[in-house]
Design a protein around this motif. Sequence first.
Motif, PDB file in Angstrom:
ATOM      1  N   PHE A   1      43.516 -55.463 -39.773  1.00  0.00           N
ATOM      2  CA  PHE A   1      42.748 -54.586 -40.656  1.00  0.00           C
ATOM      3  C   PHE A   1      42.914 -54.991 -42.118  1.00  0.00           C
ATOM      4  N   ARG A   2      44.160 -55.294 -42.517  1.00  0.00           N
ATOM      5  CA  ARG A   2      44.395 -55.703 -43.912  1.00  0.00           C
ATOM      6  C   ARG A   2      43.710 -57.029 -44.243  1.00  0.00           C
ATOM      7  N   ALA A   3      43.592 -57.891 -43.254  1.00  0.00           N
ATOM      8  CA  ALA A   3      42.941 -59.190 -43.466  1.00  0.00           C
ATOM      9  C   ALA A   3      41.420 -59.107 -43.297  1.00  0.00           C
ATOM     10  N   ARG A   4      40.908 -57.897 -43.119  1.00  0.00           N
ATOM     11  CA  ARG A   4      39.480 -57.664 -42.918  1.00  0.00           C
ATOM     12  C   ARG A   4      38.948 -58.375 -41.672  1.00  0.00           C
ATOM     13  N   LYS A   5      39.814 -58.435 -40.675  1.00  0.00           N
ATOM     14  CA  LYS A   5      39.427 -59.008 -39.386  1.00  0.00           C
ATOM     15  C   LYS A   5      39.389 -57.927 -38.307  1.00  0.00           C
ATOM     16  N   ALA A   6      39.215 -56.682 -38.751  1.00  0.00           N
ATOM     17  CA  ALA A   6      39.104 -55.555 -37.844  1.00  0.00           C
ATOM     18  C   ALA A   6      38.170 -54.519 -38.454  1.00  0.00           C
ATOM     19  N   ALA A   7      37.525 -53.768 -37.592  1.00  0.00           N
ATOM     20  CA  ALA A   7      36.679 -52.647 -38.022  1.00  0.00           C
ATOM     21  C   ALA A   7      37.255 -51.387 -37.413  1.00  0.00           C
ATOM     22  N   ALA A   8      37.271 -50.294 -38.178  1.00  0.00           N
ATOM     23  CA  ALA A   8      37.863 -49.051 -37.700  1.00  0.00           C
ATOM     24  C   ALA A   8      36.899 -47.894 -37.871  1.00  0.00           C
ATOM     25  N   GLY A   9      36.924 -46.978 -36.908  1.00  0.00           N
ATOM     26  CA  GLY A   9      36.038 -45.825 -36.960  1.00  0.00           C
ATOM     27  C   GLY A   9      34.765 -46.082 -36.169  1.00  0.00           C
ATOM     28  N   SER A  10      34.171 -45.014 -35.659  1.00  0.00           N
ATOM     29  CA  SER A  10      33.024 -45.148 -34.757  1.00  0.00           C
ATOM     30  C   SER A  10      31.851 -45.904 -35.369  1.00  0.00           C
ATOM     31  N   THR A  11      31.494 -45.583 -36.615  1.00  0.00           N
ATOM     32  CA  THR A  11      30.322 -46.216 -37.226  1.00  0.00           C
ATOM     33  C   THR A  11      30.533 -47.710 -37.423  1.00  0.00           C
ATOM     34  N   ALA A  12      31.678 -48.085 -38.017  1.00  0.00           N
ATOM     35  CA  ALA A  12      31.961 -49.498 -38.282  1.00  0.00           C
ATOM     36  C   ALA A  12      32.084 -50.289 -36.988  1.00  0.00           C
ATOM     37  N   VAL A  13      32.710 -49.705 -35.992  1.00  0.00           N
ATOM     38  CA  VAL A  13      32.888 -50.412 -34.724  1.00  0.00           C
ATOM     39  C   VAL A  13      31.563 -50.526 -33.974  1.00  0.00           C
ATOM     40  N   ARG A  14      30.756 -49.472 -34.029  1.00  0.00           N
ATOM     41  CA  ARG A  14      29.439 -49.526 -33.387  1.00  0.00           C
ATOM     42  C   ARG A  14      28.588 -50.629 -34.004  1.00  0.00           C
ATOM     43  N   ASP A  15      28.647 -50.761 -35.332  1.00  0.00           N
ATOM     44  CA  ASP A  15      27.879 -51.814 -36.008  1.00  0.00           C
ATOM     45  C   ASP A  15      28.394 -53.200 -35.617  1.00  0.00           C
TER      46      ASP A  15
ATOM     47  N   TRP B   1      28.111 -48.009 -26.316  1.00  0.00           N
ATOM     48  CA  TRP B   1      28.627 -49.293 -26.810  1.00  0.00           C
ATOM     49  C   TRP B   1      30.064 -49.530 -26.379  1.00  0.00           C
ATOM     50  N   VAL B   2      30.841 -48.465 -26.202  1.00  0.00           N
ATOM     51  CA  VAL B   2      32.189 -48.636 -25.651  1.00  0.00           C
ATOM     52  C   VAL B   2      32.085 -49.028 -24.178  1.00  0.00           C
ATOM     53  N   ASP B   3      31.187 -48.377 -23.458  1.00  0.00           N
ATOM     54  CA  ASP B   3      30.987 -48.721 -22.047  1.00  0.00           C
ATOM     55  C   ASP B   3      30.633 -50.193 -21.884  1.00  0.00           C
ATOM     56  N   ALA B   4      29.787 -50.696 -22.768  1.00  0.00           N
ATOM     57  CA  ALA B   4      29.374 -52.101 -22.685  1.00  0.00           C
ATOM     58  C   ALA B   4      30.569 -53.035 -22.891  1.00  0.00           C
TER      59      ALA B   4
END
Length: 201
Positions: free
Chosen positions: A93-107, A131-134
């Motif tokens: 997350f600190r290296a900006r190699k992760a997305a957190a939260g439903s909106t960011a992860v869905r995108d 999108w989680v199911d997929a």
Amino acid sequence: MLRTCVGCRELGAPAEFVRVVAAPDGELIPDLSGSAFGRGAWVHADARCIKQAVPRGFARTLKANITANPASFLALLRAQAERRALSLIGSAFRARKAAAGSTAVRDAAAAGTVRLLVVASDARAAAETAWVDALVVAGRARAFANKEILGNAIGRPETGVIAILDNGLAAALGRALDVAALSLASSAEPRGRDTVVTEVG
């Protein structure tokens, strides 16, 4: 350089194993980072190999009087794996190699950049989305910890879903999560040279 599992005696690449060192009191110390000082031995992150390795296999290889038993060693191993998993999530997350939260992860899922999705065990609403199911169907989603713990790992409030966007970090996190989920009851049959192995470490 190939390593040998002190449990089943099979050869493999270092990434397939957990490195272990012995403390002066005979306890076994898992070394998931592979950087601890001292003579090390290697074991598959597999309940069958751990049962075979603790204590005799490690005692023979490390030339030490090992006081650990399989249950105590596995408890230490799982705790260290959980800490490593949270550390990897925070680093990503600190290296900006992760997305957190439903909106960011869905995108990120829509863009096809999710390499591994971590879903908190109490994130029911997120877990029931298409999108989680997929990602589950694609084998790229794992349940781990809860929303409070995941949020703490990235310095945010409660977080239900975190997507890892980097292949290397996703692979390392996947290995840590595999170890964190180990149970001595996962197999009753010993792993050995004559056993057909279908899983990695």
